[in-house]
Design a protein around this motif. Structure first.
Motif, PDB file in Angstrom:
ATOM      1  N   VAL A  76       0.863  -1.172   0.000  1.00 14.25           N
ATOM      2  CA  VAL A  76       0.000   0.000   0.000  1.00 14.25           C
ATOM      3  C   VAL A  76       0.904   1.227   0.000  1.00 14.25           C
ATOM      4  O   VAL A  76       1.768   1.363   0.861  1.00 14.25           O
ATOM      5  N   THR A  77       0.700   2.091  -0.972  1.00 11.25           N
ATOM      6  CA  THR A  77       1.493   3.319  -1.056  1.00 11.25           C
ATOM      7  C   THR A  77       0.583   4.522  -0.849  1.00 11.25           C
ATOM      8  O   THR A  77      -0.637   4.398  -0.784  1.00 11.25           O
ATOM      9  N   LEU A  78       1.187   5.693  -0.789  1.00 11.39           N
ATOM     10  CA  LEU A  78       0.417   6.920  -0.626  1.00 11.39           C
ATOM     11  C   LEU A  78      -0.473   7.154  -1.837  1.00 11.39           C
ATOM     12  O   LEU A  78      -1.588   7.651  -1.716  1.00 11.39           O
ATOM     13  N   ARG A  79      -0.024   6.789  -3.013  1.00 12.86           N
ATOM     14  CA  ARG A  79      -0.828   6.929  -4.228  1.00 12.86           C
ATOM     15  C   ARG A  79      -2.067   6.040  -4.184  1.00 12.86           C
ATOM     16  O   ARG A  79      -3.099   6.380  -4.748  1.00 12.86           O
ATOM     17  N   ASP A  80      -1.985   4.906  -3.517  1.00 16.09           N
ATOM     18  CA  ASP A  80      -3.132   4.000  -3.429  1.00 16.09           C
ATOM     19  C   ASP A  80      -4.280   4.579  -2.604  1.00 16.09           C
ATOM     20  O   ASP A  80      -5.439   4.242  -2.846  1.00 16.09           O
ATOM     21  N   ILE A  81      -3.955   5.421  -1.641  1.00 12.77           N
ATOM     22  CA  ILE A  81      -5.006   5.966  -0.788  1.00 12.77           C
ATOM     23  C   ILE A  81      -5.327   7.420  -1.130  1.00 12.77           C
ATOM     24  O   ILE A  81      -6.064   8.079  -0.416  1.00 12.77           O
ATOM     25  N   ASP A  82      -4.794   7.935  -2.240  1.00 16.11           N
ATOM     26  CA  ASP A  82      -5.080   9.290  -2.694  1.00 16.11           C
ATOM     27  C   ASP A  82      -6.313   9.254  -3.582  1.00 16.11           C
ATOM     28  O   ASP A  82      -6.238   9.277  -4.800  1.00 16.11           O
ATOM     29  N   TRP A  83      -7.483   9.211  -2.955  1.00 12.84           N
ATOM     30  CA  TRP A  83      -8.743   9.054  -3.677  1.00 12.84           C
ATOM     31  C   TRP A  83      -9.171  10.329  -4.387  1.00 12.84           C
ATOM     32  O   TRP A  83      -9.946  10.286  -5.329  1.00 12.84           O
ATOM     33  N   PHE A  84      -8.720  11.475  -3.935  1.00 14.45           N
ATOM     34  CA  PHE A  84      -9.179  12.744  -4.484  1.00 14.45           C
ATOM     35  C   PHE A  84      -8.148  13.404  -5.401  1.00 14.45           C
ATOM     36  O   PHE A  84      -8.329  14.535  -5.806  1.00 14.45           O
ATOM     37  N   ARG A  86      -5.115  14.561  -4.821  1.00 11.66           N
ATOM     38  CA  ARG A  86      -4.428  15.721  -4.227  1.00 11.66           C
ATOM     39  C   ARG A  86      -2.916  15.681  -4.435  1.00 11.66           C
ATOM     40  O   ARG A  86      -2.246  16.676  -4.227  1.00 11.66           O
ATOM     41  N   LEU A  87      -2.381  14.534  -4.801  1.00 16.76           N
ATOM     42  CA  LEU A  87      -0.936  14.436  -5.023  1.00 16.76           C
ATOM     43  C   LEU A  87      -0.567  14.788  -6.462  1.00 16.76           C
ATOM     44  O   LEU A  87       0.590  14.714  -6.830  1.00 16.76           O
ATOM     45  N   GLY A  88      -1.545  15.148  -7.253  1.00 19.86           N
ATOM     46  CA  GLY A  88      -1.282  15.499  -8.634  1.00 19.86           C
ATOM     47  C   GLY A  88      -1.493  14.303  -9.534  1.00 19.86           C
ATOM     48  O   GLY A  88      -1.797  13.186  -9.082  1.00 19.86           O
ATOM     49  N   PRO A  89      -1.372  14.512 -10.833  1.00 23.45           N
ATOM     50  CA  PRO A  89      -1.601  13.409 -11.768  1.00 23.45           C
ATOM     51  C   PRO A  89      -0.493  12.360 -11.662  1.00 23.45           C
ATOM     52  O   PRO A  89       0.664  12.671 -11.390  1.00 23.45           O
ATOM     53  N   GLU A  90      -0.915  11.116 -11.869  1.00 25.82           N
ATOM     54  CA  GLU A  90       0.068  10.026 -11.827  1.00 25.82           C
ATOM     55  C   GLU A  90       0.889  10.052 -13.100  1.00 25.82           C
ATOM     56  O   GLU A  90       0.398  10.301 -14.186  1.00 25.82           O
ATOM     57  N   THR A  91       2.174   9.777 -12.940  1.00 18.22           N
ATOM     58  CA  THR A  91       3.035   9.666 -14.114  1.00 18.22           C
ATOM     59  C   THR A  91       3.366   8.196 -14.303  1.00 18.22           C
ATOM     60  O   THR A  91       3.729   7.494 -13.370  1.00 18.22           O
ATOM     61  N   THR A  92       3.208   7.733 -15.527  1.00 18.68           N
ATOM     62  CA  THR A  92       3.512   6.337 -15.821  1.00 18.68           C
ATOM     63  C   THR A  92       4.721   6.291 -16.719  1.00 18.68           C
ATOM     64  O   THR A  92       4.851   7.047 -17.684  1.00 18.68           O
ATOM     65  N   ALA A  93       5.632   5.426 -16.387  1.00 17.23           N
ATOM     66  CA  ALA A  93       6.852   5.257 -17.180  1.00 17.23           C
ATOM     67  C   ALA A  93       6.556   4.293 -18.328  1.00 17.23           C
ATOM     68  O   ALA A  93       6.031   3.209 -18.129  1.00 17.23           O
TER      69      ALA A  93
END
Length: 94
Positions: A76-84, A86-93
């Motif tokens: 479980v990471t911080l991105r997994d629980i960022d439902w709204f 707020r951490l900004g858009p995910e970047t995929t490599a």
């Protein structure tokens, strides 16, 4: 999780479990039939604080080790629980 985070997590879990343990099987002075003068009848007769502290510590160690192992494993990471988002858009490599 660093050392400070682990200690804070343990302290929070310990106090949560302790406050729950304080409510398990309380026996008031009125139920015991021995009300000490100057105290309310609803005051605890036998607190058994040492027993509750030891039980709390054992339960907190178990709960903390489960939570810490999940966090440290990366399941479980911080991105997994960022439902709204707020951490900004995910970047995929790619």
């Amino acid at each position: 999780m660093n050392l400070t985070g682990g200690i804070v997590l343990f302290a929070v879990i310990w106090f949560l479990v302790f406050f729950i343990a304080l409510q398990i099987r309380p026996k008031s002075q009125a139920e015991a039939g021995e009300v000490v003068p100057g105290t309310p009848a609803g005051a605890p007769a036998q607190v058994q604080m040492k027993r509750k502290v030891v039980a709390t510590t054992m339960v907190a160690v178990i709960v903390w080790s489960v939570i810490a192992s999940v966090v440290l494993s990366g399941a479980v990471t911080l991105r997994d629980i960022d439902w709204f988002g707020r951490l900004g858009p995910e970047t995929t490599a790619e």
